[in-house]
Scaffold this motif. Structure first.
Motif, PDB file in Angstrom:
ATOM      1  N   ALA A 202       0.883  -1.166   0.042  1.00  0.00           N
ATOM      2  CA  ALA A 202      -0.181  -0.154  -0.137  1.00  0.00           C
ATOM      3  C   ALA A 202       0.828   1.252  -0.152  1.00  0.00           C
ATOM      4  N   PHE A 203       0.200   2.365  -0.743  1.00  0.00           N
ATOM      5  CA  PHE A 203       1.138   3.626  -0.720  1.00  0.00           C
ATOM      6  C   PHE A 203       0.066   4.715  -0.760  1.00  0.00           C
ATOM      7  N   ALA A 204       0.338   5.784  -0.147  1.00  0.00           N
ATOM      8  CA  ALA A 204      -0.630   6.903  -0.108  1.00  0.00           C
ATOM      9  C   ALA A 204      -0.649   7.879  -1.339  1.00  0.00           C
ATOM     10  N   LEU A 205      -1.952   8.056  -1.488  1.00  0.00           N
ATOM     11  CA  LEU A 205      -2.215   8.886  -2.568  1.00  0.00           C
ATOM     12  C   LEU A 205      -2.442  10.655  -2.076  1.00  0.00           C
TER      13      LEU A 205
ATOM     14  N   GLU B  35      -4.292  10.430   6.975  1.00  0.00           N
ATOM     15  CA  GLU B  35      -4.819   9.415   6.029  1.00  0.00           C
ATOM     16  C   GLU B  35      -3.781   8.521   5.616  1.00  0.00           C
ATOM     17  N   SER B  36      -2.430   9.328   5.545  1.00  0.00           N
ATOM     18  CA  SER B  36      -1.467   8.389   4.740  1.00  0.00           C
ATOM     19  C   SER B  36      -0.862   7.251   5.679  1.00  0.00           C
ATOM     20  N   LEU B  37      -0.893   7.598   7.090  1.00  0.00           N
ATOM     21  CA  LEU B  37      -0.263   6.639   7.993  1.00  0.00           C
ATOM     22  C   LEU B  37      -1.114   5.237   7.962  1.00  0.00           C
ATOM     23  N   VAL B  38      -2.103   5.137   7.229  1.00  0.00           N
ATOM     24  CA  VAL B  38      -2.839   3.903   7.142  1.00  0.00           C
ATOM     25  C   VAL B  38      -1.922   2.861   6.157  1.00  0.00           C
ATOM     26  N   ALA B  39      -1.311   3.440   5.222  1.00  0.00           N
ATOM     27  CA  ALA B  39      -0.503   2.621   4.292  1.00  0.00           C
ATOM     28  C   ALA B  39       0.667   1.979   5.468  1.00  0.00           C
TER      29      ALA B  39
END
Length: 236
Positions: free
Chosen positions: A127-130, A212-216
């Protein structure tokens, strides 16, 4: 001469950040309530005694999911869910985020909206952040819903744990972001309705991207350790 001697009123004491409102009487709507995250949140809030309405593009699908969840959960199409709710949680897939909110601008006007969508991509490395053009999913929601009060929260919760009926407490903190303290206090109080959970103010919406990005990163943690990791903030 002291301040009081000059005739000025004494400065009121700072508000206790843990003095949160009673939200037990509010109706919570969950857009995307038939998906894993939406179902999990709906189940936990209803189990805690909150009135919950889940929304879907198809009312019959939402009604079927609500019947499975029990605890008084009701189902409706997305527009009716928005109209009937005091607080509306956006838990739709990222690829349908903008279209869904655009279609509900009128129904969501005046509502407290809580965006928990994580813009993510996936490839063979994981997974990676968009990064949306607006900066984050929450900022996109705020741009699309000028008549709503948009906050961001509930990003880092495991749908597996939320839906597990054998688990009584969810041991985690919820990062809450928004522009108005009254709104973030309300969302913090809502998070605290779930046993073991705590809402923690984490800044304004401009800081939502990194949350939000930390979920990755958490997805990587979960894959490596076969876990359902959450977050705890220390010294707060």
């Amino acid at each position: 001469m002291t301040t009081n001697d000059s005739g000025s009123a004494p400065k009121p004491p700072a508000k206790d950040p843990w003095d949160l409102p009673d939200v037990s009487g509010l109706t919570v709507g969950v857009l995307g309530g038939t998906g894993p995250q939406g179902r999990g949140l709906a189940y936990r809030f209803a189990r805690a005694g909150q009135k919950v309405v889940i929304g879907s593009r198809a009312a019959d699908r939402a009604e079927a999911a609500a019947a499975e969840l029990g605890h008084g959960v009701e189902g409706a199409d997305n527009a009716e869910c928005a109209r009937r709710s005091d607080i509306v949680i956006v838990a739709v897939p990222w690829d349908g985020h903008a279209k869904t909110l655009e279609s509900l601008r009128e129904e969501l006007a005046g509502k407290l909206v809580v965006d928990c969508v994580n813009p993510l991509g996936f490839d063979k490395k994981g997974a990676f952040a968009l990064k949306p053009e607006e900066g984050s999913a929450a900022e996109q929601a705020a741009a699309l819903l000028p008549g709503s009060r948009v906050t961001a929260a509930f990003h880092h919760l495991s749908a597996v744990l939320l839906q597990d009926e054998t688990i009584v407490e969810i041991d985690t903190d919820v990062m809450v972001l928004g522009e108005a303290r009254a709104d973030t206090d309300t969302v913090q109080a809502l998070a605290a309705r779930i046993p073991g959970m705590r809402g923690v103010f984490a800044g304004r919406l401009r800081n939502a991207h990194q949350v939000e990005s930390l979920v990755a990163n958490l997805i990587s943690v979960n894959r490596r350790y076969k876990a359902h990791a959450g977050l705890r903030t220390t010294d707060v």
